[in-house]
Write a protein that holds these residues in place. Structure first.
Motif: not given
Length: 223
Positions: A155-156, A82, A152, A80, A85-86, A213, A76
């Motif tokens: 992330d997905h 994000n 992104a 990313t 997410v983190r 998303e 991570i």
């Protein structure tokens, strides 16, 4: 005269204390409700209750399962920015790293290996094709795609992959409790039920993140 009276009394006190110190500890076994307690022999030692093979397999397998989740979260920081997410990644990494240590201690206390032996090449079936060795684990191809993605796209793939991963853990817990004689150890039972509850909650969080998303615009069809 008084010093001759104190001396023998002092000897008596020392002898009494020595005798008390040399007495073996009393081991009491509490009785069942309504039943009296029992005094056990002084050489009685506590022993770890026997566990089923399914318990050992579950713990060894879950160590491997958790290890891949920790490996996924380690990507991570470099893949990313994000914050959501983190945040979920840090939570998963911390909790599953701690659980790995617990499972290893549990196995060692019972004289068991902390890893399971996998026949053949890990991650490959008999035909040499990629396969997930346990429920929910990402295949080598999925891990390669995750490592190659950024932003992104990462992330997905991370969220979808971790949901898959968590659902696999739920299957493993369900299989454990459906195995005859398994899951009776108190520490194992508490761990498995807590892991089930935690991962169900995290699945809901990640599903919500996926739902937010931005949809990818599909190209217009040529008419």
């Amino acid at each position: 005269m008084s010093r001759y009276l104190i001396f023998p009394v002092s000897l008596l006190a020392v002898a009494t204390l020595t005798a008390i110190a040399q007495q073996a500890p009393v081991v009491i076994q509490p009785g069942a409700p309504g039943q009296p307690s029992k005094v056990l022999p002084p050489d009685t030692h506590a022993t770890v209750p026997p566990v089923a093979k399914a318990d050992i397999d579950f713990m060894q397998g879950m160590i491997m399962h958790h290890s891949q989740a920790v490996e996924m979260t380690a990507l991570i920081a470099s893949h990313t920015t994000n914050p959501d997410v983190r945040s979920i990644g840090a939570k998963i990494s911390s909790s599953q790293s701690d659980e790995i240590l617990f499972m290893k201690r549990w196995l060692v206390a019972r004289g068991q290996a902390t890893s399971m032996e996998m026949p053949g090449m890990p991650g490959m079936d008999m035909a040499g094709h990629d396969m997930a060795p346990m429920p929910g684990m990402l295949t080598p191809a999925q891990m390669i795609a995750l490592r190659a993605a950024h932003g992104a796209k990462f992330d997905h793939l991370f969220l979808a992959g971790m949901i898959q991963h968590h659902n696999g853990a739920l299957i493993m817990v369900n299989d454990l409790f459906n195995s005859a004689g398994a899951g009776q150890d108190a520490d194992l039972f508490n761990f498995a039920t807590d892991a089930d509850n935690t991962q169900r909650a995290e699945i809901r969080i990640m599903q919500g993140m996926l739902a937010k998303e931005q949809p990818t615009a599909s190209p217009k069809e040529n008419r």
